[in-house]
Scaffold this active site. Structure first.
Site, PDB file in Angstrom:
ATOM      1  N   THR A   1       0.152   4.631   1.400  1.00 16.41           N
ATOM      2  CA  THR A   1       0.162   5.439   2.614  1.00 16.41           C
ATOM      3  C   THR A   1       0.643   4.626   3.812  1.00 16.41           C
ATOM      4  O   THR A   1       0.092   3.570   4.120  1.00 16.41           O
ATOM      5  CB  THR A   1      -1.245   5.995   2.894  1.00 16.41           C
ATOM      6  OG1 THR A   1      -1.687   6.712   1.747  1.00 16.41           O
ATOM      7  CG2 THR A   1      -1.227   6.927   4.093  1.00 16.41           C
TER       8      THR A   1
ATOM      9  N   ASP B   1      -2.264  -1.464   6.165  1.00 19.09           N
ATOM     10  CA  ASP B   1      -2.523  -1.107   7.558  1.00 19.09           C
ATOM     11  C   ASP B   1      -3.973  -0.751   7.861  1.00 19.09           C
ATOM     12  O   ASP B   1      -4.311  -0.464   8.994  1.00 19.09           O
ATOM     13  CB  ASP B   1      -1.630   0.066   7.990  1.00 19.09           C
ATOM     14  CG  ASP B   1      -1.890   1.319   7.157  1.00 19.09           C
ATOM     15  OD1 ASP B   1      -2.710   1.250   6.227  1.00 19.09           O
ATOM     16  OD2 ASP B   1      -1.265   2.351   7.436  1.00 19.09           O
TER      17      ASP B   1
ATOM     18  N   ASP C   1       0.852  -1.171   0.000  1.00 18.86           N
ATOM     19  CA  ASP C   1       0.000   0.000   0.000  1.00 18.86           C
ATOM     20  C   ASP C   1       0.898   1.235   0.000  1.00 18.86           C
ATOM     21  O   ASP C   1       2.065   1.170   0.397  1.00 18.86           O
ATOM     22  CB  ASP C   1      -0.894  -0.030   1.243  1.00 18.86           C
ATOM     23  CG  ASP C   1      -1.975   1.025   1.198  1.00 18.86           C
ATOM     24  OD1 ASP C   1      -2.316   1.468   0.093  1.00 18.86           O
ATOM     25  OD2 ASP C   1      -2.468   1.410   2.271  1.00 18.86           O
TER      26      ASP C   1
END
Length: 696
Positions: A386, A584, A384
């Protein structure tokens, strides 16, 4: 901090678990504590073995010396000296062997008991009833004795057991070290009064003062003050982290420079340190799939060894030189002793236990041994954007309004909606609103759409906030001039968040999240390992491609919802790729569960962490790199152990059986066989313990 529940498991036999220490009813090995073994139990087991070992060694030494001299006058003395060695010092070996027979699970202790029992029993009969043996079996009028073999083998096996017990205790040191990190008390502040209280009576919502140089007692949020906190015990990062009002702090980390007040959010088993201890304890008791090889071999090994011993005995009795029975007995005993499969059984679990503990000290939490084995075979890494590639601490740096809206009014609407969210982008908007001092409005009917945005009634007005597609999908037209401004921001790697009020676009907010300094170097290192890096993100395509171009990532999937991320993983796996997915957020959880190995960032949501096989306390590519290196080191260690165990037995059995005697006159003494058997187990454990020194 509460002590985790301690259970005792067998490293060789799946399903064997009990609440107290003891021996495995199937294989006879000492059970290993999963959790934190109490010092008294460990010391008691070690001291008991040490007493048997020393007394056995003291009594066996004169037997060994007497056997080397003229045996005649000393035969009865040898008998009286070695009997307590076999029946007291070695009683635990015979008990284990007896239990193996009762449970119909012949094991290494069955072989040891047969070997020692044969050597002692033959010699005892020869001393007590010498007349029953025919003259053809006697040398110089006497039957050869093997008391020294019975005594020395018993002592050597006990030595191996003692060294194993001490070495196994070291595998629990990682958990003990983690437990030792927690603070013992805290300064609780109530109604202006401060008092020192133990951690056990501190509750969620209590206010604690933390002074410079003190450990932070529990997990919580700073409500007043600022400081720098050393989080190396959790993340492995040596540099302190700046903390201010509103920031999260972790229990057991070290406050350095400033004093602050914190509100306790997690206590007891809910704290991060408690969760780490629980994960490590559970993972150390799991079995890697590769252990199935050792299990299959061990299932046929003991019966096979018994057959080999019988064949060796018969062959030497028929074809051996005089005294043939003596040669036959020596060969059979040597085969039984040297072939004990203890090294084979220890090969995998010891590496797993040490490797999991070492990983925890580096901020890498492994859910089970299967994740270690799968991580070694990974070919593709999906990351991912971010919080993984970027710093995960975005800031609002651009606001564009539409119609009659001004920046403070737009920011008030956005911050009011986002104040309940823990997403990094939401926090960036809320923090910026607080810095600007804008008003927060009451929010009603809040509804989050995972991976897309949110809707709510703010100050009695219907408001939407989220991606461009989310706004457009709700039938709201986007002003062309604002779309153009959004495109320019996205080309510069901004994440654009749109806001509409009463079904009209009010404006947009541009958020930047800088790339982590560690990211470029980690990507180069991962590529050198032969791995393909792919970005998948819920962010828009322009922003994602801008970040990917800067990092040299060629394959990018943007604008994905949770299902879209999961489909990417499925597609790659269907094409033969071994996929590791890292994320996350809640929107990452399906992809993490679908991947061969899911990696959750410790700063992320509980859902993401529960969906992953590996959790990284510090979420960046360097941590992923360390996790992959550690998995490769553990699997290499396991293969080394299995190789040593297989080769040892493959070479040891024919030598002990006397296969090389006709060519080289080589026949293995049972005492040497006993020493080799003990050394093989200790060498496997010593090789596993090398993982404790692995450098990230």
């Amino acid at each position: 901090m509460p002590m985790p529940k301690i259970t005792y498991i067998c490293p060789m036999c799946p399903g064997v678990e009990q609440d107290s220490p003891g021996d495995c009813p199937k294989c006879g090995m000492s059970l290993i504590a999963r959790g934190v073994p109490l010092g008294s139990e460990t010391n008691q087991q070690e001291s008991g073995l040490a007493a048997r070992l020393w007394i056995g060694a003291i009594l066996t030494l004169p037997v060994f010396i007497l056997a080397s001299a003229q045996p005649g006058p000393s035969r009865w003395l040898q008998f009286f000296l070695v009997t307590p060695v076999v029946f007291w010092s070695g009683s635990i070996l015979f008990v284990k062997a007896w239990h193996s027979l009762l449970n119909r699970s012949p094991n290494m202790f069955t072989l040891i008991a047969m070997g020692v029992g044969a050597a002692y029993g033959f010699s005892a009969v020869a001393v007590i009833f010498p007349a029953i043996f025919p003259a053809s079996l006697k040398t110089h009028g006497e039957i050869g004795l093997y008391f020294e073999a019975a005594g020395v083998i018993t002592v050597l096996v006990l030595l191996g057991q003692f060294l194993e017990e001490r070495a196994r205790a070291k595998t629990g040191q990682a958990i003990k070290a983690l437990l030792g990190l927690s603070a013992k008390s805290g300064h609780r502040v109530r109604e202006g009064e401060e008092e020192d209280v133990s951690l056990g009576i501190i509750e969620k919502g209590d206010i604690l003062r933390v002074r410079p140089g003190e450990k932070i007692p529990l997990d919580g949020v700073i409500i007043e003050g600022r400081s720098a906190v050393d989080e190396s015990m959790i993340s492995g990062e040596p540099l302190p982290v700046a903390k201010k009002e509103g920031d999260w702090v972790i229990g057991a980390t070290l406050n350095q420079t400033g004093s602050f007040l914190m509100r306790v959010e997690r206590t007891g088993s809910a704290t991060l340190l408690s969760q780490i201890v629980k994960m490590v304890a559970e993972a150390q008791g799991t079995r890697a799939p590769i252990q199935g090889i050792a299990d299959k071999v061990s299932a046929y090994f003991v019966p096979g060894v018994a057959v080999c011993a019988v064949i060796a005995f018969v062959a030497w009795s028929i074809f051996g030189p005089a005294p043939a029975l003596a040669y036959a007995l020596v060969s059979a005993i040597s085969v039984l002793i040297i072939a004990c499969p203890c090294a084979l059984g220890l090969a995998t679990p010891m590496s797993v236990m040490v490797g999991v503990g070492r990983a925890a000290r580096s901020g890498i939490l492994i859910r089970d041994a299967e994740a270690i084995e799968k991580a070694e075979k990974i070919t593709h890494i999906l990351v991912d954007k971010t919080g993984t590639l970027t710093a995960g601490s975005p800031r609002v740096t651009a606001i564009r309004t539409a119609g009659d809206w001004d920046e403070p009014g737009l920011l008030s609407i956005a911050a009011s909606i986002e104040q309940a969210s823990e997403h990094p982008l939401a926090r960036a908007i809320v923090d910026h609103a607080k810095e600007k001092g804008v008003a927060f409005f009451p929010v009603e009917d809040f509804q989050s759409v995972t991976g897309e945005g949110a809707r709510a009634r703010v100050n009695a007005k219907e408001a939407l906030l989220g991606k461009e597609g989310f706004i457009r999908g709700n039938g709201i037209a986007l002003p062309p001039e604002l779309k153009e401004k959004a495109g320019l921001l996205q080309e510069k790697a901004y994440t654009v968040i749109w806001i509409s009020v009463e079904r009209e676009v009010a404006g947009l907010i541009g958020v930047t999240d800088p790339i982590k300094k560690t990211t470029p170097g980690a990507i180069r290192a991962l590529r050198k390992m032969g791995l393909k890096i792919i970005m998948f993100t819920g962010d828009n395509e322009k922003t994602a491609k801008a970040v990917a171009q800067e990092l040299g990532i060629e394959e990018v999937y943007a604008g994905l919802d949770p299902g879209g991320k999961q489909e990417i993983v499925k597609k790659l796996r269907a094409g033969g790729a071994r996929v590791m997915a890292a994320g996350d957020g809640i929107n990452d959880a399906p992809a993490l569960a679908e991947a061969d190995v899911g990696i959750a960032m410790g700063t992320g949501t509980d859902v993401a962490i529960k969906s992953a096989g590996i959790t990284l306390v510090k979420g960046d590519l360097n941590a992923i790199l360390n996790a992959l290196r550690l998995s490769r080191a553990v699997m290499l260690n396991i293969r080394q152990n299995l190789f040593f165990a297989f080769v040892y037995n493959a070479l040891g059995i024919p030598i002990a059986a006397g296969a090389f005697y006709p060519l080289f006159g080589l026949l293995l003494n049972p005492m040497i066989a006993g020493a080799a058997m003990s050394f093989s187990s200790v060498s496997v454990i010593a090789n596993s313990l090398r993982l404790r020194n692995l450098k990230p």
